[in-house]
Design a protein around this motif. Structure first.
Motif, PDB file in Angstrom:
ATOM      1  N   HIS A  80       0.819  -1.222   0.000  1.00 51.48           N
ATOM      2  CA  HIS A  80       0.000   0.000   0.000  1.00 51.48           C
ATOM      3  C   HIS A  80       0.847   1.264   0.000  1.00 51.48           C
ATOM      4  O   HIS A  80       0.341   2.359  -0.210  1.00 51.48           O
ATOM      5  CB  HIS A  80      -0.930   0.008   1.215  1.00 51.48           C
ATOM      6  N   VAL A 372     -11.380   1.877   0.442  1.00 52.01           N
ATOM      7  CA  VAL A 372     -10.100   1.337  -0.020  1.00 52.01           C
ATOM      8  C   VAL A 372      -8.979   2.282   0.388  1.00 52.01           C
ATOM      9  O   VAL A 372      -9.085   3.493   0.214  1.00 52.01           O
ATOM     10  CB  VAL A 372     -10.100   1.167  -1.553  1.00 52.01           C
ATOM     11  N   PRO A 384      -4.593  -3.045  -0.567  1.00 56.35           N
ATOM     12  CA  PRO A 384      -4.126  -3.218  -1.938  1.00 56.35           C
ATOM     13  C   PRO A 384      -4.077  -4.693  -2.331  1.00 56.35           C
ATOM     14  O   PRO A 384      -4.256  -5.580  -1.498  1.00 56.35           O
ATOM     15  CB  PRO A 384      -2.713  -2.645  -1.877  1.00 56.35           C
ATOM     16  N   PHE A 419      -3.352  -0.460  -5.723  1.00 57.61           N
ATOM     17  CA  PHE A 419      -4.769  -0.383  -5.376  1.00 57.61           C
ATOM     18  C   PHE A 419      -5.649  -0.661  -6.590  1.00 57.61           C
ATOM     19  O   PHE A 419      -5.441  -0.108  -7.671  1.00 57.61           O
ATOM     20  CB  PHE A 419      -5.097   0.988  -4.803  1.00 57.61           C
TER      21      PHE A 419
END
Length: 548
Positions: A80, A372, A384, A419
């Protein structure tokens, strides 16, 4: 004021944005549950992230009692936040893998004679150590694998539960007794020997519970094991390894060997005393192992035992009698928890046309609430995908299936991390590849069938995919449920009724798939432990044998 601050954080962390109203409403609900507790936990997480960033974990190769920091140093970054380093993993080379084979064979000679009670004691003590270190382990799951705090906590709890359960299973198995019918003077006994040679364990990134038990189950049965965890799960697997060493597991019984997977497979299958492999991998990787073993069969002292769990193409099959809200909530959770990367995540769905209009709106609304972003944030619902390869695969799927109706999602963003927005597609063609090929990502294809074509749609779900891991039936009429379970019994090895295809989040469920989803050995059960034993039956007679 506190609520406003949290809303700003959400807007910053939600990579793809989203309706302000829905996110603000979600935070207010969370705030009423106890903002002080959430804030304290978030502070602890932030501090732990800072400490790990300041000093990344160093994960060595371990053979016997020797830790090796090799030249093949792999940097593991957060999926991420790609600029942040979680750990440095030192990969084993061929010589070190060969050394581990010799070390394992030597260690097994004594380990296999250790009493069942003593082995069980080590397992239970290790479970206590892991449970006490839960927060640190949870952090590595969040940073290295991109799991949310909730998913990480469940993963560790499953690991602890399975370790204790396997100790219980072994004690029950050790008490097995046999009777020989018609022979009153013969007393048989069963000895749970290990395999005649060493066992290799090869894990994917998916779960620490899965990664650890691939290695620990054969060890519990008296085998010596070479453990090859995937790069992303290596840091947390190393912590589990340390816990078992602290609990008293002898050196050399479990050898920790992060390495290039192809090199590892090629090296272990060259060994004369190769007795088996326990792996979680793709069907392609499993075929490769099978071919190698087949080609080298003449050199082995035994027939190696090849056990595998592979990915699924898991389904939800919905009947018109199903409860709408139950279908929606189960579907969103099964498809998008951990970014749809579990081997049993939802990969396809069949919905009757009479339910579609209403269910469509419920699904879209449910997906929009899936925030998210950074998995270390309490409000994040989905992190992610695991790495660049997974991200590019999702990108390609999005671009190559523009003929499908996009209901929500469809965006990819790798500016900070890998992502992929939760995506739902309606598929018009019942033979579309998305309904038959494994996905492993936050993408859900849905096929809407006419209510009067129920039998055809059921037949489609049963035979469309070569994978057969898990599936769910949603209906309220008993005769429909019974019919569906009968028709779908070969399409999945774990079938659920009015429950998501990932199963209940509580408890330990035996798991495994058939067809191209694995050898269906049901990990999480006593049956799975028996796969790593080569039982010896001893018969003792009290009378002198007859002479002829």
């Amino acid at each position: 004021m506190g609520c406003t601050k949290v809303i700003k954080t959400l807007e910053k962390d939600n990579v793809f944005g989203g309706p302000r109203e829905s996110r603000a409403e979600s935070v207010e609900v969370n705030s009423t549950k106890g903002p002080r507790v959430n804030m304290n936990e978030q502070l602890l997480i932030n501090h732990a992230v800072f400490q790990m960033e300041r000093k990344p974990l160093e994960v060595p190769t371990i053979v016997g009692d020797e830790q090796m920091y090799t030249r093949d140093n792999q940097r593991l970054s957060c999926p991420h936040e790609l600029k942040r380093t979680v750990a440095q993993i030192y990969y084993a080379n061929r010589c070190q893998i060969e050394s581990a084979v010799r070390t394992a064979l030597k260690a097994q000679a004594t380990w296999s004679l250790v009493a069942v009670a003593d082995r069980s004691t080590i397992w239970r003590y290790a479970a206590d150590i892991i449970e006490a270190d839960e927060f640190r382990m949870r952090m590595y799951l969040m940073l290295a694998l991109g799991k949310t705090s909730v998913d990480a906590a469940k993963d560790i709890q499953r690991l602890v539960t399975s370790i204790r359960a396997n100790a219980d299973y072994l004690e029950h198995l050790s008490q097995l007794r046999f009777e020989i019918q018609g022979e009153v003077c013969v007393f048989p006994s069963l000895n749970l020997r290990p395999m005649d040679g060493f066992v290799a364990a090869i894990s994917s990134f998916e779960s620490v519970a899965l990664s650890a038990n691939l290695a620990l189950c054969p060890v519990l049965m008296g085998n010596a094991v070479l453990w090859n965890p995937a790069l992303e799960v290596a840091p947390i697997s190393y912590l589990v390894y340390q816990a078992f060493q602290d609990a008293g597991l002898p050196k050399g019984v479990l050898n920790f060997l992060p390495s290039n997977k192809k090199l590892f497979i090629d090296t272990i299958t060259d060994a004369v005393h190769f007795a088996g492999v326990n792996c979680h991998c793709s069907a392609q990787d499993y075929r490769y192992i099978h071919k190698l073993v087949s080609d080298k069969m003449q050199r082995y002292i035994c027939f190696p035992r090849l056990v595998a769990e592979c990915t699924g193409q898991n389904f939800h099959f919905v009947h018109s009698s199903a409860k709408m809200e139950a279908v929606c909530s189960a579907t969103v959770e099964a498809a998008f928890n951990y970014a749809g990367q579990y081997s049993n995540s939802l990969s396809r769905m069949y919905v009757p046309s009479s339910m579609w209009t209403e269910l469509r709106e419920l699904l879209i609304e449910g997906v929009k609430r899936f925030t998210v972003g950074d998995p270390t944030r309490n409000e994040t619902k989905m992190g992610p995908v695991i790495n660049r390869a997974a991200y590019e695969r999702m990108q390609q799927l999005m671009e190559s299936n523009k003929d499908a109706e996009l209901l929500c999602g469809g965006t990819c963003n790798d500016n900070i991390g890998y992502f992929v927005e939760p995506t739902v597609l309606r598929i018009m063609n019942p033979l579309h590849p998305l309904l038959s090929e494994p996905l492993s990502g936050p993408l859900l294809p849905i096929f809407v069938y006419a209510d009067d074509s129920f039998s055809e749609a059921l037949n489609l779900a049963a035979h469309q995919s070569k994978n057969a891991l898990s599936g769910s039936v949603f209906a309220t009429r008993d005769e429909v449920i019974s019919h569906c379970l009968n028709q779908l019994r070969m399409a999945a090895s774990n079938l659920y009724v009015n429950e998501r295809c990932t199963g209940s989040s509580s408890g330990l469920t035996p798991f495994g798939g058939n067809r191209l989803s694995g050898t269906n050995d049901k990990s999480g059960s006593a049956y799975f432990l028996m796969r790593w034993s080569s039982p010896l039956l001893v018969e003792e007679t009290v009378d002198t044998p007859s002479t002829y």
